[in-house]
Scaffold this active site. Structure first.
Site, PDB file in Angstrom:
ATOM      1  N   GLY A 124       3.640  42.213 -52.496  1.00 14.19           N
ATOM      2  CA  GLY A 124       2.226  41.857 -52.471  1.00 14.19           C
ATOM      3  C   GLY A 124       1.703  41.574 -51.082  1.00 14.19           C
ATOM      4  N   SER A 127       2.708  46.413 -47.815  1.00 17.98           N
ATOM      5  CA  SER A 127       3.543  47.298 -47.000  1.00 17.98           C
ATOM      6  C   SER A 127       2.947  48.705 -46.961  1.00 17.98           C
ATOM      7  CB  SER A 127       4.962  47.345 -47.562  1.00 17.98           C
ATOM      8  OG  SER A 127       4.969  47.794 -48.912  1.00 17.98           O
ATOM      9  N   ASP A 172      -6.757  45.860 -47.927  1.00 21.06           N
ATOM     10  CA  ASP A 172      -5.472  45.905 -47.229  1.00 21.06           C
ATOM     11  C   ASP A 172      -5.565  46.719 -45.946  1.00 21.06           C
ATOM     12  OD1 ASP A 172      -4.686  44.527 -49.456  1.00 21.06           O
ATOM     13  OD2 ASP A 172      -3.465  46.144 -50.286  1.00 21.06           O
ATOM     14  N   TYR A 221      -2.409  47.451 -62.879  1.00 17.94           N
ATOM     15  CA  TYR A 221      -3.430  47.371 -61.829  1.00 17.94           C
ATOM     16  C   TYR A 221      -4.562  48.352 -62.119  1.00 17.94           C
ATOM     17  CZ  TYR A 221      -5.486  47.369 -57.138  1.00 17.94           C
ATOM     18  OH  TYR A 221      -6.355  47.270 -56.088  1.00 17.94           O
TER      19      TYR A 221
END
Length: 385
Positions: A124, A127, A172, A221
Protein backbone atom coordinates in the site's frame (compact mmCIF):
# COMPACT_ATOMS: atom_id res chain seq x y z
CA UNK A 1 21.81 7.57 -1.53
CA UNK A 2 25.14 7.78 -3.37
CA UNK A 3 25.77 4.16 -2.42
CA UNK A 4 22.52 3.04 -4.05
CA UNK A 5 23.25 4.98 -7.24
CA UNK A 6 26.79 3.59 -7.45
CA UNK A 7 25.53 0.06 -6.83
CA UNK A 8 23.06 0.40 -9.68
CA UNK A 9 25.74 1.80 -12.00
CA UNK A 10 28.00 -1.15 -11.19
CA UNK A 11 25.23 -3.68 -11.79
CA UNK A 12 24.30 -1.91 -15.02
CA UNK A 13 27.86 -2.15 -16.33
CA UNK A 14 27.91 -5.85 -15.46
CA UNK A 15 24.59 -6.47 -17.23
CA UNK A 16 24.85 -4.20 -20.29
CA UNK A 17 28.55 -3.25 -20.56
CA UNK A 18 27.85 0.49 -20.73
CA UNK A 19 27.47 3.44 -18.36
CA UNK A 20 24.01 4.36 -17.10
CA UNK A 21 22.10 7.53 -16.31
CA UNK A 22 20.30 7.11 -12.99
CA UNK A 23 16.78 8.20 -12.05
CA UNK A 24 14.66 7.56 -9.01
CA UNK A 25 11.06 8.13 -7.89
CA UNK A 26 9.58 7.61 -4.42
CA UNK A 27 6.70 5.63 -3.06
CA UNK A 28 4.14 7.43 -0.97
CA UNK A 29 2.24 7.30 2.27
CA UNK A 30 -1.26 8.72 2.50
CA UNK A 31 -2.05 10.50 5.76
CA UNK A 32 -5.77 10.82 5.05
CA UNK A 33 -8.11 10.71 2.04
CA UNK A 34 -8.44 7.09 0.99
CA UNK A 35 -10.40 6.02 -2.12
CA UNK A 36 -11.26 9.65 -2.80
CA UNK A 37 -8.79 10.27 -5.63
CA UNK A 38 -10.71 8.40 -8.33
CA UNK A 39 -13.83 10.24 -7.15
CA UNK A 40 -12.26 13.62 -8.06
CA UNK A 41 -11.83 14.30 -4.35
CA UNK A 42 -9.17 15.44 -1.91
CA UNK A 43 -6.17 13.54 -0.53
CA UNK A 44 -3.20 14.26 1.73
CA UNK A 45 -0.22 12.08 0.74
CA UNK A 46 3.52 12.49 1.24
CA UNK A 47 6.38 11.05 -0.79
CA UNK A 48 8.61 8.78 1.31
CA UNK A 49 12.31 7.98 1.43
CA UNK A 50 11.88 4.62 -0.30
CA UNK A 51 12.46 4.65 -4.05
CA UNK A 52 12.41 2.84 -7.32
CA UNK A 53 15.77 3.30 -9.08
CA UNK A 54 16.22 3.07 -12.86
CA UNK A 55 19.49 2.92 -14.76
CA UNK A 56 19.23 3.59 -18.49
CA UNK A 57 21.43 3.84 -21.57
CA UNK A 58 20.48 4.35 -25.24
CA UNK A 59 20.46 1.66 -27.89
CA UNK A 60 21.03 2.06 -31.62
CA UNK A 61 17.74 0.29 -32.43
CA UNK A 62 14.14 0.81 -31.27
CA UNK A 63 14.18 -2.01 -28.77
CA UNK A 64 13.57 -1.83 -25.03
CA UNK A 65 15.44 -4.34 -22.89
CA UNK A 66 14.21 -4.11 -19.30
CA UNK A 67 15.96 -6.02 -16.53
CA UNK A 68 14.42 -6.28 -13.04
CA UNK A 69 16.83 -6.78 -10.17
CA UNK A 70 13.97 -7.63 -7.85
CA UNK A 71 12.44 -10.39 -9.99
CA UNK A 72 15.66 -11.58 -11.64
CA UNK A 73 14.01 -11.45 -15.06
CA UNK A 74 14.27 -9.44 -18.26
CA UNK A 75 11.68 -8.35 -20.80
CA UNK A 76 12.27 -7.21 -24.39
CA UNK A 77 10.00 -5.61 -26.98
CA UNK A 78 10.22 -3.43 -30.07
CA UNK A 79 8.91 0.11 -29.75
CA UNK A 80 8.17 0.32 -33.46
CA UNK A 81 5.95 -2.78 -33.53
CA UNK A 82 2.44 -3.37 -32.28
CA UNK A 83 2.98 -3.58 -28.51
CA UNK A 84 2.60 -7.02 -26.94
CA UNK A 85 -0.44 -7.63 -24.80
CA UNK A 86 -0.03 -7.23 -21.03
CA UNK A 87 1.37 -10.35 -19.36
CA UNK A 88 0.00 -9.75 -15.87
CA UNK A 89 3.56 -9.48 -14.58
CA UNK A 90 6.00 -6.84 -13.33
CA UNK A 91 7.01 -5.84 -16.87
CA UNK A 92 3.53 -4.44 -17.59
CA UNK A 93 4.29 -1.42 -15.41
CA UNK A 94 7.47 -0.08 -17.07
CA UNK A 95 6.55 -1.24 -20.56
CA UNK A 96 3.02 0.13 -20.22
CA UNK A 97 4.57 3.55 -19.58
CA UNK A 98 6.55 3.27 -22.81
CA UNK A 99 3.40 2.29 -24.73
CA UNK A 100 1.46 5.30 -23.42
CA UNK A 101 4.35 7.73 -23.99
CA UNK A 102 4.56 6.59 -27.61
CA UNK A 103 0.78 6.86 -27.94
CA UNK A 104 0.97 10.43 -26.60
CA UNK A 105 3.40 11.40 -29.38
CA UNK A 106 6.77 11.07 -27.65
CA UNK A 107 9.12 9.29 -30.05
CA UNK A 108 11.18 7.14 -27.71
CA UNK A 109 14.69 5.96 -28.37
CA UNK A 110 15.55 2.32 -27.79
CA UNK A 111 17.10 1.70 -24.40
CA UNK A 112 18.51 -0.75 -21.92
CA UNK A 113 16.97 -0.37 -18.46
CA UNK A 114 17.85 -1.86 -15.08
CA UNK A 115 15.19 -1.44 -12.40
CA UNK A 116 15.64 -1.83 -8.66
CA UNK A 117 12.78 -1.18 -6.24
CA UNK A 118 13.03 -0.38 -2.54
CA UNK A 119 9.29 0.19 -2.02
CA UNK A 120 7.71 -3.00 -0.64
CA UNK A 121 5.37 -4.62 -3.17
CA UNK A 122 1.76 -5.02 -2.07
CA UNK A 123 2.19 -2.90 1.06
CA UNK A 124 0.00 0.00 0.00
CA UNK A 125 3.00 2.32 -0.42
CA UNK A 126 2.60 2.60 -4.19
CA UNK A 127 5.52 0.63 -5.51
CA UNK A 128 3.77 0.62 -8.90
CA UNK A 129 3.72 4.42 -9.20
CA UNK A 130 7.38 4.59 -8.20
CA UNK A 131 8.24 2.17 -11.03
CA UNK A 132 6.08 4.04 -13.54
CA UNK A 133 7.30 7.54 -12.71
CA UNK A 134 11.00 6.62 -12.56
CA UNK A 135 10.66 4.74 -15.86
CA UNK A 136 8.89 7.69 -17.50
CA UNK A 137 11.60 10.12 -16.40
CA UNK A 138 14.32 7.77 -17.63
CA UNK A 139 12.73 7.08 -21.02
CA UNK A 140 11.98 10.74 -21.70
CA UNK A 141 15.46 11.92 -20.72
CA UNK A 142 17.03 9.13 -22.78
CA UNK A 143 15.02 10.33 -25.80
CA UNK A 144 15.67 14.06 -25.34
CA UNK A 145 12.00 14.77 -24.59
CA UNK A 146 10.90 17.42 -22.12
CA UNK A 147 7.60 17.10 -20.28
CA UNK A 148 6.29 18.66 -17.09
CA UNK A 149 5.59 16.74 -13.88
CA UNK A 150 1.82 17.04 -14.10
CA UNK A 151 1.86 15.49 -17.57
CA UNK A 152 4.12 12.68 -16.40
CA UNK A 153 1.70 11.88 -13.58
CA UNK A 154 -1.25 11.84 -16.00
CA UNK A 155 0.52 9.58 -18.48
CA UNK A 156 1.64 7.15 -15.78
CA UNK A 157 -1.92 6.96 -14.48
CA UNK A 158 -3.10 6.29 -18.03
CA UNK A 159 -0.54 3.48 -18.33
CA UNK A 160 -1.82 1.77 -15.20
CA UNK A 161 -5.47 2.28 -16.19
CA UNK A 162 -5.21 1.24 -19.84
CA UNK A 163 -2.27 -1.15 -20.06
CA UNK A 164 -2.02 -2.72 -16.62
CA UNK A 165 -5.79 -2.65 -16.17
CA UNK A 166 -5.96 -1.19 -12.65
CA UNK A 167 -8.48 1.66 -12.42
CA UNK A 168 -6.44 3.76 -10.02
CA UNK A 169 -6.64 7.50 -9.46
CA UNK A 170 -3.83 9.98 -9.94
CA UNK A 171 -2.74 10.43 -6.32
CA UNK A 172 0.15 7.95 -6.31
CA UNK A 173 1.78 9.17 -9.51
CA UNK A 174 1.23 12.83 -8.66
CA UNK A 175 2.84 12.41 -5.24
CA UNK A 176 5.79 10.51 -6.72
CA UNK A 177 6.34 13.46 -9.07
CA UNK A 178 5.65 16.37 -6.69
CA UNK A 179 6.74 15.24 -3.22
CA UNK A 180 8.59 17.73 -1.04
CA UNK A 181 10.87 16.93 1.89
CA UNK A 182 9.21 17.61 5.23
CA UNK A 183 5.78 18.18 3.71
CA UNK A 184 2.49 16.52 2.90
CA UNK A 185 0.48 17.54 -0.17
CA UNK A 186 -3.14 18.64 0.03
CA UNK A 187 -4.16 17.63 -3.49
CA UNK A 188 -7.38 18.38 -5.37
CA UNK A 189 -7.60 15.35 -7.64
CA UNK A 190 -9.88 17.15 -10.11
CA UNK A 191 -8.01 20.40 -10.70
CA UNK A 192 -4.60 18.96 -9.65
CA UNK A 193 -3.99 22.10 -7.63
CA UNK A 194 -2.05 21.35 -4.46
CA UNK A 195 -0.80 22.96 -1.29
CA UNK A 196 2.36 21.96 0.56
CA UNK A 197 1.66 21.44 4.26
CA UNK A 198 4.66 21.27 6.61
CA UNK A 199 4.69 18.29 8.95
CA UNK A 200 5.80 19.47 12.41
CA UNK A 201 9.24 18.18 13.44
CA UNK A 202 7.78 17.16 16.80
CA UNK A 203 6.07 14.15 15.16
CA UNK A 204 7.15 11.33 12.90
CA UNK A 205 5.29 9.12 10.43
CA UNK A 206 5.65 5.51 11.52
CA UNK A 207 4.61 2.92 8.96
CA UNK A 208 3.55 -0.52 10.17
CA UNK A 209 3.53 -3.23 7.51
CA UNK A 210 1.16 -6.03 8.52
CA UNK A 211 3.01 -8.34 6.10
CA UNK A 212 -0.28 -9.62 4.69
CA UNK A 213 -1.93 -8.94 1.36
CA UNK A 214 -5.21 -10.69 0.75
CA UNK A 215 -5.74 -12.01 -2.77
CA UNK A 216 -9.06 -10.26 -3.39
CA UNK A 217 -7.50 -6.79 -3.24
CA UNK A 218 -7.24 -5.91 -6.94
CA UNK A 219 -10.69 -7.12 -7.94
CA UNK A 220 -12.36 -5.52 -4.93
CA UNK A 221 -10.61 -2.21 -5.70
CA UNK A 222 -12.20 -2.10 -9.15
CA UNK A 223 -15.57 -3.09 -7.66
CA UNK A 224 -15.43 -0.16 -5.23
CA UNK A 225 -14.86 2.17 -8.15
CA UNK A 226 -17.86 0.67 -9.95
CA UNK A 227 -19.99 1.17 -6.83
CA UNK A 228 -19.02 4.84 -6.74
CA UNK A 229 -19.87 5.27 -10.41
CA UNK A 230 -23.28 3.71 -9.75
CA UNK A 231 -23.84 6.15 -6.87
CA UNK A 232 -23.06 9.07 -9.18
CA UNK A 233 -25.41 7.75 -11.84
CA UNK A 234 -28.31 7.38 -9.40
CA UNK A 235 -27.69 10.66 -7.60
CA UNK A 236 -27.37 12.42 -10.95
CA UNK A 237 -31.05 11.69 -11.54
CA UNK A 238 -32.03 13.86 -8.56
CA UNK A 239 -29.11 16.32 -8.32
CA UNK A 240 -28.03 18.52 -11.20
CA UNK A 241 -24.38 18.82 -12.24
CA UNK A 242 -23.06 15.72 -10.45
CA UNK A 243 -19.88 14.53 -12.17
CA UNK A 244 -18.37 12.61 -9.26
CA UNK A 245 -18.97 11.99 -5.56
CA UNK A 246 -16.74 15.00 -5.01
CA UNK A 247 -19.77 17.11 -6.01
CA UNK A 248 -22.05 15.70 -3.28
CA UNK A 249 -22.18 16.94 0.32
CA UNK A 250 -23.42 15.03 3.36
CA UNK A 251 -26.75 16.86 3.51
CA UNK A 252 -27.51 16.04 -0.13
CA UNK A 253 -26.50 12.41 0.33
CA UNK A 254 -28.78 11.94 3.32
CA UNK A 255 -31.68 13.76 1.64
CA UNK A 256 -31.52 11.40 -1.37
CA UNK A 257 -30.44 8.25 0.43
CA UNK A 258 -33.53 6.38 -0.78
CA UNK A 259 -32.29 6.36 -4.41
CA UNK A 260 -29.25 4.27 -3.42
CA UNK A 261 -29.11 0.58 -2.50
CA UNK A 262 -27.65 0.09 0.97
CA UNK A 263 -24.21 -1.05 -0.20
CA UNK A 264 -23.91 1.83 -2.68
CA UNK A 265 -25.02 4.31 -0.01
CA UNK A 266 -22.32 3.09 2.39
CA UNK A 267 -19.63 3.44 -0.29
CA UNK A 268 -20.82 6.96 -1.11
CA UNK A 269 -21.04 7.94 2.56
CA UNK A 270 -17.40 7.01 3.09
CA UNK A 271 -16.21 9.05 0.11
CA UNK A 272 -18.31 12.14 0.89
CA UNK A 273 -17.35 12.13 4.57
CA UNK A 274 -13.69 11.38 3.78
CA UNK A 275 -13.45 14.43 1.55
CA UNK A 276 -14.75 16.54 4.43
CA UNK A 277 -12.22 14.91 6.77
CA UNK A 278 -9.32 15.77 4.46
CA UNK A 279 -10.28 19.44 4.42
CA UNK A 280 -10.66 19.47 8.19
CA UNK A 281 -7.34 17.67 8.62
CA UNK A 282 -5.60 20.29 6.48
CA UNK A 283 -7.01 23.04 8.70
CA UNK A 284 -5.83 21.12 11.77
CA UNK A 285 -2.32 20.72 10.36
CA UNK A 286 -2.11 24.41 9.45
CA UNK A 287 -3.13 25.27 13.00
CA UNK A 288 -0.82 22.75 14.66
CA UNK A 289 -3.75 20.86 16.18
CA UNK A 290 -2.29 17.35 16.09
CA UNK A 291 -4.91 15.89 18.43
CA UNK A 292 -7.67 16.92 16.03
CA UNK A 293 -5.69 15.60 13.07
CA UNK A 294 -5.22 12.27 14.84
CA UNK A 295 -8.92 11.92 15.65
CA UNK A 296 -9.68 12.34 11.95
CA UNK A 297 -7.19 9.58 11.12
CA UNK A 298 -8.98 7.17 13.45
CA UNK A 299 -12.36 8.21 12.00
CA UNK A 300 -11.01 7.57 8.51
CA UNK A 301 -9.94 4.05 9.43
CA UNK A 302 -13.30 3.26 11.01
CA UNK A 303 -15.06 4.43 7.85
CA UNK A 304 -12.78 2.36 5.61
CA UNK A 305 -13.46 -0.66 7.82
CA UNK A 306 -17.22 -0.30 8.27
CA UNK A 307 -18.52 1.60 5.22
CA UNK A 308 -16.04 0.97 2.40
CA UNK A 309 -15.10 -2.48 3.73
CA UNK A 310 -11.50 -2.49 2.55
CA UNK A 311 -9.77 -3.17 5.84
CA UNK A 312 -8.94 -6.61 7.22
CA UNK A 313 -8.39 -8.21 10.63
CA UNK A 314 -4.62 -7.57 10.61
CA UNK A 315 -4.98 -3.88 9.77
CA UNK A 316 -7.63 -3.47 12.46
CA UNK A 317 -5.39 -5.13 15.04
CA UNK A 318 -2.50 -2.86 14.11
CA UNK A 319 -4.61 0.30 14.44
CA UNK A 320 -6.09 -0.87 17.75
CA UNK A 321 -2.63 -1.59 19.16
CA UNK A 322 -1.35 1.80 18.03
CA UNK A 323 -4.27 3.58 19.68
CA UNK A 324 -3.10 2.28 23.08
CA UNK A 325 0.49 3.57 22.79
CA UNK A 326 1.85 6.72 24.37
CA UNK A 327 2.40 9.63 22.03
CA UNK A 328 0.15 8.34 19.22
CA UNK A 329 -2.08 11.07 17.81
CA UNK A 330 -3.71 8.95 15.11
CA UNK A 331 -3.48 5.73 13.09
CA UNK A 332 -5.21 4.35 10.02
CA UNK A 333 -4.78 1.92 7.15
CA UNK A 334 -3.15 3.47 4.11
CA UNK A 335 -3.43 2.36 0.51
CA UNK A 336 -6.04 0.28 -1.28
CA UNK A 337 -6.67 -2.05 1.65
CA UNK A 338 -7.08 -5.79 2.38
CA UNK A 339 -3.61 -5.81 3.94
CA UNK A 340 -0.51 -3.70 3.60
CA UNK A 341 0.35 -0.87 5.95
CA UNK A 342 -0.96 1.50 8.55
CA UNK A 343 0.35 5.03 8.99
CA UNK A 344 0.77 6.39 12.51
CA UNK A 345 1.35 9.97 13.65
CA UNK A 346 3.60 9.63 16.69
CA UNK A 347 5.38 12.11 18.92
CA UNK A 348 9.08 11.88 18.12
CA UNK A 349 9.99 11.25 21.76
CA UNK A 350 7.79 8.14 21.86
CA UNK A 351 8.74 6.56 18.53
CA UNK A 352 11.39 4.25 19.98
CA UNK A 353 8.93 2.92 22.55
CA UNK A 354 6.30 2.47 19.81
CA UNK A 355 8.75 0.48 17.69
CA UNK A 356 9.40 -1.90 20.58
CA UNK A 357 5.89 -2.47 21.88
CA UNK A 358 3.73 -2.61 18.76
CA UNK A 359 5.63 -5.35 16.87
CA UNK A 360 5.66 -7.64 19.89
CA UNK A 361 1.95 -7.15 20.56
CA UNK A 362 1.03 -7.57 16.88
CA UNK A 363 3.02 -10.79 16.52
CA UNK A 364 1.45 -12.15 19.70
CA UNK A 365 -2.03 -11.38 18.34
CA UNK A 366 -1.56 -12.57 14.75
CA UNK A 367 1.52 -14.87 14.81
CA UNK A 368 2.93 -12.68 11.99
CA UNK A 369 6.16 -10.67 12.45
CA UNK A 370 5.46 -7.14 11.15
CA UNK A 371 7.88 -4.62 9.69
CA UNK A 372 7.86 -1.17 11.27
CA UNK A 373 9.85 1.86 10.17
CA UNK A 374 9.87 5.64 10.25
CA UNK A 375 9.19 7.20 6.86
CA UNK A 376 10.57 10.65 6.11
CA UNK A 377 8.50 12.93 3.85
CA UNK A 378 10.82 13.26 0.85
CA UNK A 379 11.44 14.79 -2.54
CA UNK A 380 9.69 13.65 -5.68
CA UNK A 381 11.22 12.11 -8.79
CA UNK A 382 14.64 13.30 -9.92
CA UNK A 383 17.71 12.51 -11.91
CA UNK A 384 20.52 11.28 -9.68
CA UNK A 385 23.94 12.39 -10.82
Amino acid sequence: MMEQAEHLRKRFRERFGTEASIFRAPGRINLIGEHTDYNDGFVMPAAIDSYCWVGISPRADRRLVIQSEDFGESFEAELSAEPPRPRGRWSDYPFGVAVILEKAGYHLRGANLLIHGEVPIGAGLSSSAAVEVSTAYALLANSGCAVDRVQIAKLCQQAENEYVGAHVGIMDMFTSCHGRAGHALLLDCRSLEFELLPIPPSVELVVCNTMVKHALASGEYNRRRTDCEEAVRRLGEVLEGIRALRDVNLEQLERHREVLPERIYRRALHVVAENARVKEAAAALRGGDLARFGRLMFESHNSLRDLYEVSCAELDVMVELASKQRGVHGARMTGGGFGGCTVNLVDAQHVEEFQKKVPAAYEEATKIPPHICVCLPSEGAEAFA
